[in-house]
Scaffold this motif. Sequence first.
Motif, PDB file in Angstrom:
ATOM      1  N   ASP A 134       0.820  -1.213   0.000  1.00  0.00           N
ATOM      2  CA  ASP A 134       0.000   0.000   0.000  1.00  0.00           C
ATOM      3  C   ASP A 134       0.857   1.268   0.000  1.00  0.00           C
ATOM      4  O   ASP A 134       0.551   2.216  -0.709  1.00  0.00           O
ATOM      5  CB  ASP A 134      -0.947   0.008   1.203  1.00  0.00           C
ATOM      6  CG  ASP A 134      -2.096  -0.984   1.046  1.00  0.00           C
ATOM      7  OD1 ASP A 134      -2.346  -1.433  -0.100  1.00  0.00           O
ATOM      8  OD2 ASP A 134      -2.729  -1.320   2.058  1.00  0.00           O
ATOM      9  N   TYR A 135       1.933   1.282   0.801  1.00  0.00           N
ATOM     10  CA  TYR A 135       2.763   2.487   0.895  1.00  0.00           C
ATOM     11  C   TYR A 135       3.492   2.797  -0.421  1.00  0.00           C
ATOM     12  O   TYR A 135       3.917   3.923  -0.641  1.00  0.00           O
ATOM     13  CB  TYR A 135       3.787   2.371   2.030  1.00  0.00           C
ATOM     14  CG  TYR A 135       4.886   1.362   1.781  1.00  0.00           C
ATOM     15  CD1 TYR A 135       6.019   1.698   1.047  1.00  0.00           C
ATOM     16  CD2 TYR A 135       4.792   0.062   2.273  1.00  0.00           C
ATOM     17  CE1 TYR A 135       7.029   0.769   0.811  1.00  0.00           C
ATOM     18  CE2 TYR A 135       5.788  -0.866   2.049  1.00  0.00           C
ATOM     19  CZ  TYR A 135       6.908  -0.501   1.315  1.00  0.00           C
ATOM     20  OH  TYR A 135       7.890  -1.423   1.087  1.00  0.00           O
ATOM     21  N   LYS A 137       2.201   1.932  -3.654  1.00  0.00           N
ATOM     22  CA  LYS A 137       1.325   1.948  -4.833  1.00  0.00           C
ATOM     23  C   LYS A 137       1.372   3.266  -5.600  1.00  0.00           C
ATOM     24  O   LYS A 137       1.487   3.273  -6.828  1.00  0.00           O
ATOM     25  CB  LYS A 137      -0.115   1.611  -4.447  1.00  0.00           C
ATOM     26  CG  LYS A 137      -0.289   0.148  -4.182  1.00  0.00           C
ATOM     27  CD  LYS A 137      -1.731  -0.225  -3.932  1.00  0.00           C
ATOM     28  CE  LYS A 137      -1.748  -1.703  -3.615  1.00  0.00           C
ATOM     29  NZ  LYS A 137      -2.939  -2.373  -3.878  1.00  0.00           N
TER      30      LYS A 137
END
Length: 178
Positions: A134-135, A137
């Motif tokens: 997520d960090y 993307k």
Amino acid sequence: DKADIAAYALDGVTRLSNAGIINGMGDGSFGCSRQVTRADFMVMLVRLTKQNVPFNGNFDDVTEDKYYYKEIGIAKALGFTKGRDGKLFDPQGLITREDMATLAHRVMSRQGKLPEKGSTDLDKKFKDGNQVADYAKNAVSVLVEKGILQGYEPGEFLPRGNATRAECAVMLEKIMGM
């Protein structure tokens, strides 16, 4: 010696070497397929930015006797990196493709060379797009949109794969040309 440099990386290696951003392995080779440590990537990235600011202190695992002390200290002072946990940088750890993208995007977007936000749907672009952390993307999305990073055949990005010296050189050379 250019014999060990992959054809796709030759221009990038040459330009970065001439600019003092990247060096060979000390034995006359470049080591195209060798994996890159977090310290080596940060050294190259800071040299690319030509930032040289005073700093006070460094990460607990980055000591003054290390060749990367100055560049990692500068990166920490400028907020380019918080390390692994704010105290440790893990300089000898290998850098993944998603971490390479995250650091490069953070530095270059602050300098106005890359946009803050990307719009590429990584899940649709790459078979393993859903595996990008997520960090990372947004950073991967921006670098893919700008043609700075690309995937592999057959349509994978390999976000947690360790970056090679050739991949770093090609990516940094594209950023340098911006």
